[in-house]
Design an enzyme around this catalytic site. Structure first.
Site, PDB file in Angstrom:
ATOM      1  N   TYR A 210      18.065  -7.798   1.056  1.00 41.04           N
ATOM      2  CA  TYR A 210      17.951  -6.868   1.921  1.00 41.04           C
ATOM      3  C   TYR A 210      19.426  -6.517   2.783  1.00 41.04           C
ATOM      4  CZ  TYR A 210      12.919  -7.467   1.163  1.00 41.04           C
ATOM      5  OH  TYR A 210      11.607  -7.540   0.563  1.00 41.04           O
ATOM      6  N   HIS A 370       0.123   6.916  -3.434  1.00 43.60           N
ATOM      7  CA  HIS A 370       1.202   5.675  -3.436  1.00 43.60           C
ATOM      8  C   HIS A 370       1.875   5.713  -4.593  1.00 43.60           C
ATOM      9  CE1 HIS A 370       2.292   1.697  -2.266  1.00 43.60           C
ATOM     10  NE2 HIS A 370       2.361   1.345  -3.391  1.00 43.60           N
ATOM     11  N   GLU A 371       1.014   5.696  -5.619  1.00 43.13           N
ATOM     12  CA  GLU A 371       1.687   5.359  -6.879  1.00 43.13           C
ATOM     13  C   GLU A 371       2.529   6.379  -7.485  1.00 43.13           C
ATOM     14  OE1 GLU A 371       1.617   2.525  -8.125  1.00 43.13           O
ATOM     15  OE2 GLU A 371      -0.383   1.839  -6.978  1.00 43.13           O
ATOM     16  N   HIS A 374       6.273   6.025  -6.156  1.00 42.86           N
ATOM     17  CA  HIS A 374       6.849   5.095  -6.911  1.00 42.86           C
ATOM     18  C   HIS A 374       7.633   5.962  -8.111  1.00 42.86           C
ATOM     19  CE1 HIS A 374       5.985   1.282  -5.199  1.00 42.86           C
ATOM     20  NE2 HIS A 374       4.843   1.341  -5.258  1.00 42.86           N
ATOM     21  N   GLU A 398       7.820   1.035  -1.677  1.00 44.12           N
ATOM     22  CA  GLU A 398       6.409   1.244  -1.394  1.00 44.12           C
ATOM     23  C   GLU A 398       6.137   2.334  -0.416  1.00 44.12           C
ATOM     24  OE1 GLU A 398       4.254  -0.577  -3.038  1.00 44.12           O
ATOM     25  OE2 GLU A 398       5.864  -1.572  -4.092  1.00 44.12           O
ATOM     26  N   HIS A 499      -1.121 -10.347  -6.040  1.00 45.48           N
ATOM     27  CA  HIS A 499       0.266  -9.976  -6.096  1.00 45.48           C
ATOM     28  C   HIS A 499       0.755 -11.756  -6.193  1.00 45.48           C
ATOM     29  CE1 HIS A 499      -0.517  -6.343  -4.375  1.00 45.48           C
ATOM     30  NE2 HIS A 499       0.709  -5.996  -4.740  1.00 45.48           N
ATOM     31  N   ARG A 508       7.306  -6.579   1.317  1.00 40.58           N
ATOM     32  CA  ARG A 508       7.491  -5.246   0.916  1.00 40.58           C
ATOM     33  C   ARG A 508       6.617  -4.269   1.482  1.00 40.58           C
ATOM     34  NH1 ARG A 508       7.445  -4.824  -5.534  1.00 40.58           N
ATOM     35  NH2 ARG A 508       8.929  -6.530  -5.248  1.00 40.58           N
TER      36      ARG A 508
HETATM   37  O1  X8Z Z   1      -0.312  -3.202  -4.263  1.00 36.59           O
HETATM   38  C1  X8Z Z   1      -0.308  -2.385  -3.928  1.00 36.59           C
HETATM   39  C2  X8Z Z   1      -0.202  -1.024  -4.853  1.00 36.59           C
HETATM   40  C3  X8Z Z   1       0.533  -1.067  -5.922  1.00 36.59           C
HETATM   41  S1  X8Z Z   1       2.350  -1.514  -5.693  1.00 36.59           S
HETATM   42  C4  X8Z Z   1      -1.500  -0.411  -5.319  1.00 36.59           C
HETATM   43  N1  X8Z Z   1      -0.612  -2.084  -2.484  1.00 36.59           N
HETATM   44  C5  X8Z Z   1      -0.583  -3.462  -1.911  1.00 36.59           C
HETATM   45  C6  X8Z Z   1      -2.008  -3.962  -2.252  1.00 36.59           C
HETATM   46  O2  X8Z Z   1      -2.951  -3.360  -2.861  1.00 36.59           O
HETATM   47  O3  X8Z Z   1      -2.042  -5.323  -1.795  1.00 36.59           O
HETATM   48  C7  X8Z Z   1      -0.539  -1.259  -1.744  1.00 36.59           C
HETATM   49  C8  X8Z Z   1      -0.973  -1.483  -0.363  1.00 36.59           C
HETATM   50  C9  X8Z Z   1      -0.881  -2.959  -0.400  1.00 36.59           C
HETATM   51 ZN    ZN Z   2       3.392   0.131  -4.648  1.00 31.76          ZN
END
Ligand code: X8Z
Ligand code: ZN
Length: 600
Positions: A210, A370-371, A374, A398, A499, A508
């Site tokens: 960062y 959102h996608e 990217h 993001e 994640h 992020r």
């Molecule tokens: O993972 C995502 C996206 C893909 S980068 C769908 N998001 C986070 C989640 O789902 O936990 C978007 C919001 C937060």
């Molecule tokens: Zn995303």
């Protein structure tokens, strides 16, 4: 999200197996420049292969595709780690600024560098492929049938039966427990790799991306959380009271933490699905985006086309034909895939694609924007050199699509595209803002705590025996949540969030929830908007799109404050835009909470 480029690279590795005599002399700035350029060509080559293997595995999870992905990912990891190690040779060399930045970014390129010893990259890659596949294919029994995460999420969103919610929540969290040994081993290997590149641990590596010292970045996230925490507490207090009204003391007491399965989402990270329970008395919202999408016969393709049209209105070129041929936008019936939404660029040029199991609902309407954000970002910075082909920081990546979705969520916009017949008046501002806060404000503590947990794991402060207890300590501290019942001794609840097994840093998203409001505030000012921020839509504002694209084209070529300044004139991350957007709601919540004992 992957960013990959095809480019020829000839025997680059040999360049730096320099003769001993040459190595004895201090390297020059010219050698540093030649090194990074050769390294970039080598990156392009390994990435092109690894991206395709990863795409195929994520679209078709089998024993064999896992094997292929793990192999290519191990090769990629070993190559990048070697290049990052070699880069240390130029420490202290007065390289030109571009080369100096590239040398720094090379060390930060991998989320989890592998230890530099035989077999380690293969073991690390194998663990990560298996963790991600276990998550993505996870199923458990509900009402006598095996169900997927997608099915379970629908139950969490729609059921109002606390016993059913608890059962489904526990069912999904049970899927994660087998991941614990793999995760512990992965963390050890990843730390070993990070240390060999000179970082304290993997968490410090993540915090170093960062454009400031890792400790300064951690302090920065504390500062930002302090800016939004009072608002979150206000929302928590209000929502808890409404849940208590609905379910009674036995299910949700009026004091203390909220039961995590009652908030409409598997991770209690966005609460918009329980709007029906918390809606203000006396003011009804005249529409629900979920119902409008259904009533107007939207399907997955129409959702994505609608998202594309929003970006086109800002002046972005249409998505290429190959996007439509190669993307995965609905869950296939006959094979296992990674359903967690993602956006890819397979050749670092125009081969952009999304992969998501789209449902026709308001959540996925936003996820589509959102996608695509990217993908448009990837395309905007495609002409940057390899090491700059990334977001200004990962929070920017993001935030692009979320920024678009802020405009695309306004009733004015929904009316413009024929989804909503009547634009409601100011009397619906509170219902609208409450819905937005249930998603955006509720998200913030979750966006923060996932990596607070991982930072602790990587630093060794949280041992494998403490994984679950420390996870729930953070869930309580930041979100004010509690599990629906005692957790089993072998539970690994962090693994139930994509994640963690997917090894994607999460801070992020916390940052993105702030940047998107800064972008929105700046864009609305540029468009000459004079009304309240939450009613502003920049749909069709080509000048805004052009300026936004100038920031996007920069990729990671400059420190992120410069990218932010390019669009907004600001140089700091600042939650005052969040406060400005939600101001009327905060005052309203404070009034509603009179007499409640807020906090937990
Ligand atoms: O993972 C995502 C996206 C893909 S980068 C769908 N998001 C986070 C989640 O789902 O936990 C978007 C919001 C937060
Ligand atoms: Zn995303």
């Amino acid at each position: 999200m992957k960013t990959m480029l095809m480019a020829a690279a000839a025997a680059v590795a040999l360049t730096w197996a320099a003769p001993v005599a040459a190595q004895a002399q201090a390297p020059t700035a010219a050698e540093a420049k030649a090194f990074v350029e050769a390294a970039e060509a080598e990156l392009d080559k390994v990435n092109a292969f690894a991206a395709r293997a990863a795409w195929v595995r994520a679209n078709f999870i089998t024993e064999d595709t896992q094997w292929l992905e793990a192999k290519s990912s191990a090769e990629q990891n070993a190559t990048v780690t070697r290049l990052a190690t070699e880069a240390a040779r130029f420490n202290g060399v007065a390289a030109d600024p571009v080369t100096a930045r590239k040398l720094k970014l090379l060390k930060l390129y991998l989320v989890s560098p592998a230890p530099n010893r035989p077999g380690a990259a293969e073991e690390l890659a194998g663990l990560l492929t298996r963790l991600d596949s276990t998550y993505s294919t996870g199923k458990f029994e509900h009402k006598g049938k095996p169900i997927t995460l997608n099915d379970a999420e629908d139950v969490l969103a729609e059921s109002r039966d606390p016993a059913e919610l608890k059962a489904v929540w526990e069912g999904w969290h049970g899927v994660a427990k087998v991941m614990k040994p793999d995760y512990a081993r992965f963390a050890a290997l990843s730390n070993e790799g990070a240390k060999s590149l000179g970082f304290k641990d993997t968490g410090a590596l993540w915090r170093s991306n960062y454009d400031m010292e890792p400790d300064a970045f951690a302090a920065e996230t504390d500062r930002l959380w302090k800016q939004v925490e009072p608002f979150y507490r206000n929302l928590h207090c209000y929502v808890r009271a409404r849940l208590n009204d609905k379910y009674g003391d036995a299910v949700q007491p009026r004091k203390g933490p909220i039961r995590a399965d009652l908030l409409g989402n598997m991770w209690a990270q966005q609460w918009g699905n329980i709007y029906d329970i918390v809606q203000p008395k006396g003011v009804t919202s005249s529409y629900s985006l979920d119902k409008l999408l259904e009533a107007k016969g939207y399907d997955a393709t129409k959702m994505v086309k609608t998202g594309e049209a929003f970006y086109s209105s800002l002046g972005y070129s249409p998505l290429p034909e190959t996007f439509w041929e190669r993307s995965l936008i609905t869950r296939p019936r006959d094979r296992e895939v990674v359903c967690h939404a993602s956006a890819w660029n397979l050749d670092d040029k125009d081969d952009i694609r999304i992969k998501m199991c789209t449902k026709v609902n308001a959540d996925d309407f936003r996820t589509v924007h959102h996608e695509l954000g990217h993908n448009y970002y990837q395309r905007a910075y495609k002409n940057q050199p390899t090491l700059f082909r990334s977001g200004a920081n990962d929070g920017f990546h993001e935030a692009i699509g979320d920024f678009a979705a802020l405009s695309a969520s306004t009733p004015t916009y929904l009316n413009q595209i024929g989804l909503l017949d009547q634009i409601p008046g100011a009397e619906e501002d509170i219902p609208f803002l409450l819905k937005m806060a249930l998603d955006k404000i509720a998200f913030m503590p979750f966006g923060l705590l996932v990596d607070r947990w991982r930072w602790g794991v990587f630093s060794g402060e949280t041992t494998p025996e403490e994984y679950n207890a420390d996870w729930w300590a953070l869930r309580l501290k930041y979100q004010g949540l509690t599990p629906p019942g005692d957790r089993p001794a072998d539970a690994f609840d962090p693994g139930a969030k994509y994640h963690v097994p997917g090894n994607t840093p999460y801070t992020r998203y916390f940052l993105a929830h702030i940047y998107q409001f800064q972008f929105h505030r700046a864009a609305c000012a540029q468009a000459g908007w004079k009304g309240p921020l939450h009613r502003c839509s920049v749909y069709g504002q080509k000048a805004v799109g052009e300026k936004f694209n100038r920031m996007m084209e920069m990729g990671q070529s400059q420190p992120w404050p410069q990218a932010l300044a390019e669009f907004s004139g600001e140089t700091r991350t600042d939650a005052s835009a969040v406060a400005a957007y939600f101001k009327p709601l905060d005052a309203w919540l404070t009034k509603q909470n009179k007499g409640e004992q807020c906090g937990w």
